[in-house]
Design a protein around this motif. Structure first.
Motif, PDB file in Angstrom:
ATOM      1  N   VAL A   1       0.866  -1.183   0.000  1.00  0.00           N
ATOM      2  CA  VAL A   1       0.000   0.000   0.000  1.00  0.00           C
ATOM      3  C   VAL A   1       0.902   1.232   0.000  1.00  0.00           C
ATOM      4  O   VAL A   1       1.741   1.408   0.884  1.00  0.00           O
ATOM      5  N   ILE A   2       0.725   2.078  -0.997  1.00  0.00           N
ATOM      6  CA  ILE A   2       1.554   3.268  -1.165  1.00  0.00           C
ATOM      7  C   ILE A   2       0.689   4.500  -0.913  1.00  0.00           C
ATOM      8  O   ILE A   2      -0.348   4.684  -1.567  1.00  0.00           O
ATOM      9  N   CYS A   3       1.103   5.323   0.030  1.00  0.00           N
ATOM     10  CA  CYS A   3       0.351   6.527   0.374  1.00  0.00           C
ATOM     11  C   CYS A   3       1.218   7.760   0.141  1.00  0.00           C
ATOM     12  O   CYS A   3       2.450   7.700   0.259  1.00  0.00           O
ATOM     13  N   PRO A   4       0.610   8.878  -0.177  1.00  0.00           N
ATOM     14  CA  PRO A   4       1.384  10.101  -0.403  1.00  0.00           C
ATOM     15  C   PRO A   4       2.046  10.571   0.885  1.00  0.00           C
ATOM     16  O   PRO A   4       1.471  10.455   1.981  1.00  0.00           O
ATOM     17  N   GLU A   5       3.267  11.071   0.745  1.00  0.00           N
ATOM     18  CA  GLU A   5       3.961  11.596   1.919  1.00  0.00           C
ATOM     19  C   GLU A   5       3.252  12.828   2.468  1.00  0.00           C
ATOM     20  O   GLU A   5       3.216  13.053   3.674  1.00  0.00           O
TER      21      GLU A   5
ATOM     22  N   LYS B   1      -4.092  13.242  -3.077  1.00  0.00           N
ATOM     23  CA  LYS B   1      -3.978  11.911  -3.652  1.00  0.00           C
ATOM     24  C   LYS B   1      -4.387  10.856  -2.636  1.00  0.00           C
ATOM     25  O   LYS B   1      -4.088  10.986  -1.447  1.00  0.00           O
ATOM     26  N   SER B   2      -5.069   9.817  -3.103  1.00  0.00           N
ATOM     27  CA  SER B   2      -5.437   8.714  -2.232  1.00  0.00           C
ATOM     28  C   SER B   2      -4.373   7.631  -2.292  1.00  0.00           C
ATOM     29  O   SER B   2      -3.564   7.581  -3.228  1.00  0.00           O
ATOM     30  N   CYS B   3      -4.354   6.762  -1.312  1.00  0.00           N
ATOM     31  CA  CYS B   3      -3.397   5.656  -1.309  1.00  0.00           C
ATOM     32  C   CYS B   3      -3.680   4.709  -2.477  1.00  0.00           C
ATOM     33  O   CYS B   3      -4.807   4.596  -2.956  1.00  0.00           O
ATOM     34  N   ALA B   4      -2.637   4.048  -2.930  1.00  0.00           N
ATOM     35  CA  ALA B   4      -2.760   3.063  -4.007  1.00  0.00           C
ATOM     36  C   ALA B   4      -2.330   1.700  -3.481  1.00  0.00           C
ATOM     37  O   ALA B   4      -1.397   1.597  -2.679  1.00  0.00           O
ATOM     38  N   GLU B   5      -3.008   0.669  -3.941  1.00  0.00           N
ATOM     39  CA  GLU B   5      -2.725  -0.687  -3.481  1.00  0.00           C
ATOM     40  C   GLU B   5      -2.171  -1.512  -4.631  1.00  0.00           C
ATOM     41  O   GLU B   5      -2.759  -1.571  -5.716  1.00  0.00           O
ATOM     42  N   LEU B   6      -1.027  -2.126  -4.387  1.00  0.00           N
ATOM     43  CA  LEU B   6      -0.397  -3.017  -5.360  1.00  0.00           C
ATOM     44  C   LEU B   6      -0.356  -4.425  -4.800  1.00  0.00           C
ATOM     45  O   LEU B   6      -0.173  -4.627  -3.595  1.00  0.00           O
ATOM     46  N   HIS B   7      -0.503  -5.408  -5.684  1.00  0.00           N
ATOM     47  CA  HIS B   7      -0.301  -6.806  -5.300  1.00  0.00           C
ATOM     48  C   HIS B   7       0.794  -7.355  -6.200  1.00  0.00           C
ATOM     49  O   HIS B   7       0.650  -7.421  -7.420  1.00  0.00           O
ATOM     50  N   ILE B   8       1.890  -7.721  -5.549  1.00  0.00           N
ATOM     51  CA  ILE B   8       3.122  -8.065  -6.240  1.00  0.00           C
ATOM     52  C   ILE B   8       3.267  -9.577  -6.304  1.00  0.00           C
ATOM     53  O   ILE B   8       3.159 -10.262  -5.278  1.00  0.00           O
ATOM     54  N   VAL B   9       3.495 -10.094  -7.497  1.00  0.00           N
ATOM     55  CA  VAL B   9       3.747 -11.518  -7.697  1.00  0.00           C
ATOM     56  C   VAL B   9       5.238 -11.680  -7.945  1.00  0.00           C
ATOM     57  O   VAL B   9       5.768 -11.217  -8.959  1.00  0.00           O
TER      58      VAL B   9
ATOM     59  N   LEU C   1       4.365   5.791  -8.468  1.00  0.00           N
ATOM     60  CA  LEU C   1       5.703   6.366  -8.473  1.00  0.00           C
ATOM     61  C   LEU C   1       5.697   7.793  -7.938  1.00  0.00           C
ATOM     62  O   LEU C   1       6.646   8.225  -7.261  1.00  0.00           O
ATOM     63  N   SER C   2       4.622   8.524  -8.230  1.00  0.00           N
ATOM     64  CA  SER C   2       4.550   9.920  -7.780  1.00  0.00           C
ATOM     65  C   SER C   2       4.451  10.024  -6.267  1.00  0.00           C
ATOM     66  O   SER C   2       4.737  11.085  -5.693  1.00  0.00           O
ATOM     67  N   MET C   3       4.059   8.935  -5.604  1.00  0.00           N
ATOM     68  CA  MET C   3       3.918   8.954  -4.142  1.00  0.00           C
ATOM     69  C   MET C   3       5.104   8.323  -3.427  1.00  0.00           C
ATOM     70  O   MET C   3       5.150   8.296  -2.194  1.00  0.00           O
ATOM     71  N   LEU C   4       6.064   7.805  -4.181  1.00  0.00           N
ATOM     72  CA  LEU C   4       7.242   7.187  -3.576  1.00  0.00           C
ATOM     73  C   LEU C   4       8.376   8.194  -3.468  1.00  0.00           C
ATOM     74  O   LEU C   4       8.441   9.157  -4.234  1.00  0.00           O
ATOM     75  N   PRO C   5       9.291   7.989  -2.536  1.00  0.00           N
ATOM     76  CA  PRO C   5      10.473   8.853  -2.463  1.00  0.00           C
ATOM     77  C   PRO C   5      11.227   8.808  -3.788  1.00  0.00           C
ATOM     78  O   PRO C   5      11.215   7.789  -4.495  1.00  0.00           O
ATOM     79  N   SER C   6      11.884   9.877  -4.117  1.00  0.00           N
ATOM     80  CA  SER C   6      12.578   9.947  -5.404  1.00  0.00           C
ATOM     81  C   SER C   6      13.741   8.968  -5.480  1.00  0.00           C
ATOM     82  O   SER C   6      14.094   8.493  -6.556  1.00  0.00           O
TER      83      SER C   6
END
Length: 610
Positions: free
Chosen positions: A107-111, A117-125, A155-160
């Protein structure tokens, strides 16, 4: 209009769904993994080429969660990730030891919580690197991977700065296809410069919105509702001037124009790609009917057949899609009924109307009668005919379509639809099952763009229909159909619904006098040299996809069946076949361009005689 090898089509479009392969040689190089072509690729069709944003996000996930040697695929929900894992384990078990697959939720949330922006949820295989081809098969066949816009949001919500791995992992640089559908292993190379990446956000948005104004980002639910109403044919007022009303709760709706007035927006389901709609249609019928093989009637777009073969008990492939094969179908139904009297002889029949790329149409009334007699379902892909031109729902239980094509037209967003026939015998069971299992994985921002693109689709289709008929009539007048004994004719055959199984197409053609035959046709040539000269001389865009507002061509057999050309040829897909999707350019300019290409092809005959 032709653009640079490997560049986005349309140009300067961050989420373009096609890529420029300007010559026949370039297309062969793409299929064989030629370094010259591979290194130039900065775009591609999304189910075959991982967008640069998705590659970058996957790299972050591998560094953060992976172990040495692991790669990953990214999906929007746990259910899809589990389906990918199950597919990989099942397919690998058939040939040996099951591949180990791990799932991670991220789960990726904006800093900055005030960013809006709302949080985004990824499911990684996650899986061993050498199992990449299996993961790529699932990604390609199902069309259920994360979209490039979702990847950009994450990507826009992750650290650079990317996280540093605690131990080395497999390198992930841009994925390039090193052969037809999926690589034996991922082929990595440094990316060519992507001109879109150098644009700031405002400039990028300006380029994307050059086609028209988007709804605000918070209006995704209304955008999806507007599209479902368009597809259901229930909007009383639906012109570009009405766009801000189409998705509102109090918008006036009426009886459907889909041939069955009872269809409502609640019978329409949206998916992230057209292939996702087909995969889900197959899963739907597997979930409600007794287990049995399906039938693939007619030569389909390649992944439809792969879905029927790789999920469930398999299928009967009647690849020519002609009337004589309905006789063969009847024999199959009788034999299966005799061997399995306790269940329907087949699960469902899947067909395209018309088919891609031979533009053949099945005798839907006859198939419907057999479905009623033997109690199986009919699933029709109406992408090429499109519901502005044809009414196939009365003969179907389920209708699917790729919205990425003419419904969108701008080639900058992916999407698919599934429509249930409320008058169908099994509607209640289908409706109950899909209501329980449906996940809305159509990313909101993709829906915003798709809604914008589709506002004037009826007007665009009329222009494209008329342009295509004019081009086809011109080319056919210079083909063996008109001059069968001529020695200076290079076109063998034109495949187009007006000439190909017209009786079946016209039976389903809507009553509107402006209804046409769609924007796609294919043609074959007397020699390979003529085909290459014709294709290379065309000045339109060249690359995968169809239904674009601009003309787009490809050497279809090379692009779709390079490693199985002999097999495809058995069903009429000759190596010389060129598929053309006509756009909205000026008609006279189109005719002049095709005349020039045809003359170049004809010149190859005189050169060979010299």
């Amino acid at each position: 209009m032709a653009s640079t090898l490997g560049s986005a089509v349309p140009p300067f479009t961050p989420h373009a769904i096609s890529v420029s392969l300007p010559t026949w040689k370039d297309t062969v190089g793409y299929e064989t993994g030629e370094k010259r072509v591979v290194d130039a690729m900065v775009s591609g069709y999304p189910r075959f080429f991982l967008h640069l944003a998705i590659q970058k996000l996957a790299r972050v996930c591998e560094l953060k969660f992976g172990t040495p040697g692991e790669l990953c695929m990214l999906f929007p929900t746990r259910k899809i990730a589990e389906a990918c894992r199950n597919f990989m384990v099942d397919r690998s078990s058939q040939s040996g030891k099951p591949v180990p697959v791990r799932l991670v939720q991220y789960v990726i949330c904006p800093e900055d919580s005030s960013s809006g922006k709302s949080c985004a949820e990824l499911h990684i295989v996650l899986f061993p690197g050498d199992a990449f081809p299996l993961a790529k098969q699932f990604w390609q066949h199902t069309g259920l991977g994360v979209s490039s816009r979702l990847a950009e949001r994450c990507l826009s919500m992750l650290p650079s700065e990317e996280p540093k791995p605690s131990s080395p992992t497999s390198p992930r640089l841009p994925l390039k296809a090193s052969n037809r559908h999926y690589s034996a292993k991922p082929s990595w190379s440094s990316p060519a410069v992507n001109p879109v990446e150098d644009l700031d956000k405002d400039h990028s948005t300006y380029l994307e919105e050059r086609y028209g104004r988007n709804l605000p980002q918070g209006a995704a639910a209304g955008a999806k509702r507007a599209m479902r109403r368009r597809i259901a044919g229930v909007l009383v007022h639906d012109t570009p001037n009405d766009w801000c009303q189409a998705g509102k709760h109090d918008t006036e709706v009426g009886p459907s124009t889909r041939g069955i007035k009872e269809v409502s927006e609640d019978d329409v389901y949206l998916f992230p790609t057209g292939m996702a709609a087909i995969w889900n249609a197959h899963q739907l019928v597997l979930g409600v009917r007794p287990l049995a093989k399906s039938v693939c009637f007619g030569f389909p777009y390649t992944d439809t057949l792969k879905i029927l073969e790789k999920w469930g008990p398999g299928c009967f492939f009647l690849g020519n899609g002609i009337d004589q094969e309905i006789d063969e179908l009847e024999r199959i139904l009788e034999q299966e009924s005799a061997e399995h009297p306790d269940r329907p002889p087949i699960l469902a029949l899947f067909t395209e109307f018309p088919s891609n790329p031979l533009l053949r149409c099945a005798d839907l009334p006859r198939l419907r009668a057999l479905a009623d007699q033997y109690d199986f379902l009919i699933v029709v892909d109406e992408t090429l005919g499109n519901f502005v031109n044809v009414e196939v729902l009365p003969y179907s239980d389920v209708v699917v379509s790729s919205l990425s094509k003419v419904f969108s037209g701008d080639a900058n967003a992916m999407g698919g639809s599934l429509v249930l026939n409320p008058k169908g015998r099994h509607y209640s069971a289908l409706k109950e099952h899909i209501t329980k299992t449906f996940e809305d994985t159509f990313f909101d921002e993709d829906a915003i763009y798709m809604e914008r693109n589709s506002r004037d689709f009826r007007r665009r289709i009329r222009v494209i229909d008329q342009n295509t008929e004019a081009v086809c009539d011109f080319l056919r007048s210079r083909s063996l159909a008109f001059s069968p004994s001529s020695t200076d004719v290079v076109i063998k055959e034109i495949f187009y619904p007006k000439y190909t199984t017209p009786e079946h197409y016209n039976r389903c053609k809507v009553s509107d006098p402006e209804a046409g035959y769609g924007g796609l046709f294919s043609l074959t040539f007397v020699t390979q040299e003529a085909a290459r000269a014709f294709f290379d001389t065309l000045s339109c865009y060249k690359g995968p996809s169809l239904g674009t507002n601009f003309t787009l061509a490809c050497p279809y057999a090379i692009l779709a069946h390079y490693v199985e050309l002999d097999w495809a040829a058995k069903y009429g897909i000759e190596e010389s076949l060129v598929r053309v999707s006509i756009g909205m350019e000026g008609r006279q300019a189109l005719l002049e361009d095709f005349d020039k290409a045809l003359k170049a092809a004809e010149a190859t005959l005189s050169n060979s005689d010299a």
